[in-house]
Design an enzyme around this catalytic site. Sequence first.
Site, mmCIF file in Angstrom:
data_model
loop_
_atom_site.group_PDB
_atom_site.id
_atom_site.type_symbol
_atom_site.label_atom_id
_atom_site.label_comp_id
_atom_site.label_asym_id
_atom_site.label_seq_id
_atom_site.Cartn_x
_atom_site.Cartn_y
_atom_site.Cartn_z
ATOM 1 N N LYS A 189 39.820 43.375 50.382
ATOM 2 C CA LYS A 189 40.125 42.249 49.713
ATOM 3 C C LYS A 189 41.700 42.175 49.210
ATOM 4 O O LYS A 189 42.373 41.181 49.347
ATOM 5 C CB LYS A 189 39.457 42.191 48.436
ATOM 6 C CG LYS A 189 39.257 40.964 47.644
ATOM 7 C CD LYS A 189 38.590 40.844 46.288
ATOM 8 C CE LYS A 189 38.868 39.713 45.591
ATOM 9 N NZ LYS A 189 37.993 39.676 44.153
ATOM 10 N N GLN A 190 42.371 43.188 48.851
ATOM 11 C CA GLN A 190 43.381 43.231 48.137
ATOM 12 C C GLN A 190 44.024 44.632 48.148
ATOM 13 O O GLN A 190 43.213 45.743 48.409
ATOM 14 C CB GLN A 190 43.365 42.904 46.784
ATOM 15 C CG GLN A 190 42.809 43.730 45.855
ATOM 16 C CD GLN A 190 42.024 42.982 44.531
ATOM 17 O OE1 GLN A 190 41.099 42.360 44.331
ATOM 18 N NE2 GLN A 190 43.082 43.044 43.514
ATOM 19 N N GLU B 114 37.583 45.047 45.716
ATOM 20 C CA GLU B 114 36.199 44.691 45.334
ATOM 21 C C GLU B 114 35.367 44.219 46.419
ATOM 22 O O GLU B 114 34.117 43.986 46.403
ATOM 23 C CB GLU B 114 36.196 43.446 44.436
ATOM 24 C CG GLU B 114 36.801 43.976 43.223
ATOM 25 C CD GLU B 114 37.124 42.967 41.963
ATOM 26 O OE1 GLU B 114 36.797 41.527 42.347
ATOM 27 O OE2 GLU B 114 37.213 42.976 40.911
ATOM 28 N N TRP C 235 43.133 43.781 34.153
ATOM 29 C CA TRP C 235 44.103 44.723 34.362
ATOM 30 C C TRP C 235 45.312 43.973 34.875
ATOM 31 O O TRP C 235 46.477 44.487 34.876
ATOM 32 C CB TRP C 235 43.395 45.847 35.215
ATOM 33 C CG TRP C 235 43.415 45.226 36.919
ATOM 34 C CD1 TRP C 235 42.754 44.179 37.103
ATOM 35 C CD2 TRP C 235 44.217 45.875 37.838
ATOM 36 N NE1 TRP C 235 43.045 44.012 38.438
ATOM 37 C CE2 TRP C 235 43.595 45.073 39.263
ATOM 38 C CE3 TRP C 235 44.919 46.780 38.183
ATOM 39 C CZ2 TRP C 235 44.054 45.478 40.264
ATOM 40 C CZ3 TRP C 235 45.372 47.254 39.489
ATOM 41 C CH2 TRP C 235 44.886 46.258 40.518
ATOM 42 N N ASP C 236 45.115 42.652 35.291
ATOM 43 C CA ASP C 236 46.400 41.856 35.918
ATOM 44 C C ASP C 236 47.417 41.997 35.189
ATOM 45 O O ASP C 236 48.375 42.034 35.263
ATOM 46 C CB ASP C 236 46.058 40.550 35.969
ATOM 47 C CG ASP C 236 44.828 40.323 36.810
ATOM 48 O OD1 ASP C 236 43.931 41.097 36.939
ATOM 49 O OD2 ASP C 236 44.517 39.058 37.496
#
Length: 634
Positions: free
Chosen positions: A466-467, A353, A222-223
Amino acid sequence: MRSRRFVSMADTENGAIRYEVTALNFSGSISFCTYIDGDIKNEDSNYDEKFWNILDVNASEGGAYLESQTKKSDFRVGIAMKYRTSVNGKKTQSKPEVIQLAKWVGNKITFELKEGQTACMEKYVGVTSSLNYAADQLKSNAEELASYAYHKGFDQLFTDHQKKWAEKWVHSDIKIKGDVAAQQGIRFNIFHLNQTYTGEDERLNVGPKGFTGEKYGGTTYWDTEAYCVPFFLMTAPPEVTRQLLIYRYKHLPRAIENAEKLGFNKGAALYPMVTANGEECHNEWEITFEEIHRNGAIAFAIHNYIRHTGDKNYLAEYGIEVLVGISRFWSQRITFSEARKKYVMLGVTGPNEYENNVNNNWYTNKMATWCLQYTMESLEYVKQNNPDRFEELVTKLKLNEEHETQRWKDIVAKMHFPFNEELQVHMQQDGFMDKEQLMAADLDPTQRPINQHWSWDRILRSNFIKQADTLQGMYVLEEEFSTEEIERNFNFYEPRTVHESSLSPCVHSILATKIGRIDKAYEMYLRTSRLDLDDYNAEVHEGLHITSMAGTWMSIVEGFGGKRAYDEKLYLNPDIPSQWEEYAFRITFKGNDLEVRVSETEVEIISHAKKTIQLYVYKQLVTVEPQQSQTISR
Ligand code: BGC
């Protein structure tokens, strides 16, 4: 010794090396060995098993050929080489030793050098693959390509290569005055992005490591849509991003098949989290079955492309089919909770994640309802503007618009979004506040990154993020939120975030500028822009973070530059970190090229467009005539 090598940006199936050795303080013989080695072990091979079969080896005086094939997928690569040698610029005639082994072909050339003389070898390579050639044509074409490069010569090949690069730099360079480290960081990133993807072939995409390392196997995530699309949209002609969209369009039948395997039906499409050919190729269930937010990014990229290029035909021709498939998936994946009297989405993994199998990930719910809404608007647009195509779609997609959209509307109206009244903050998922609320700054530094020190169950039970997750949604759909709302959520989530994905700091940097925290934005910017140059996560051996490099570019243009595109209009709201004297970037919007220069005192807009353009700078309407500039005080 001096060596120079490049894979040509102009002659894309050619590479060349020039290797020179000068005898500074001796006279004697030296040998060069020029070769093609097919005996390669890939990093993730099991038990030393190699991935390649060698199909053909051939060495002769002055050249060699090697053809290999991947074991499972029968992907074939032919490599031909030719070379020339010289001493002090004069061609040498010495007879080479020809070496041909089972998986290795080459020539060994020995020179008698006198003190002060320079021996030079130029190697020219032609590479063909079964992606572009029939299997029995690989050899002849590779040899032809090697000959072509040999005759063109190193200097001409390099000049053509440079010219091609110069064109790319004109449109994508960012100049920063007063901060050499930041300047080097961003140029390193821009270089790699353009080197990785040129947009000439719709079958290709951008792997998280590009071609710089084997981690992630060169596959698509998906990046691409979430990070690379904004970069290419603004710095390259629209066709480049269009190819990335077409890549997904062509994979739609596979995405439908993928959803069918998971029990969905009637044209519901779940794009894979990781793919090379449209098929899911990740091997962890919580990612493949649950990290379904990727469907949202793929749908949003269609909208993003159209709002930046104005190419609405894309919607009717291709985009709408993808949108309908994705919306059908959401519609089936979302269920109605009798207890809440709301729609819910159970058992998902969001971008963060460090959580698995959560209920009602706010970001995923948000993207899903956005998709449903956008698909309904898009269907309406096609119906109004291209009724023939709409009729065609009704048949092709077995579309019963009224019936299907009834449920979509109901979902949009009654979706559950976790929210904490007391904090006035959107909750990443149901039950997030049940976790012990700890701050990343209080973590023992020896325990970081936690993914290298903690067990998975401990990570999953913790509140560490995480992000960007909830904040990713606020970044993507920013216009739906007030600045105060973004600030409240930022202040809640960022301190809980460990930024252990390289995709994280850039989104935070953009939002930090938005809420006026320019120092925080700069801190996050540095983290993203020099990640690989300084290798501060000690992981460059795995490859560079190519897709997050696009995020670095975004933190300047969308972050510091405050570039936005809403409602068919372009907005800039530039700020500047105190460490910088000035910065400048170039963007293209609806076919018009603009250069933007920002200093502490002013913003200059230089138009390279062919027609008058209008944009908003600090909410003020600015008109710039072709080849003219306008300066706005800050
Ligand atoms: C991130 C994902 C990303 C992948 C590839 C993971 O670490 O969590 O969001 O798609 O890396 O870059």
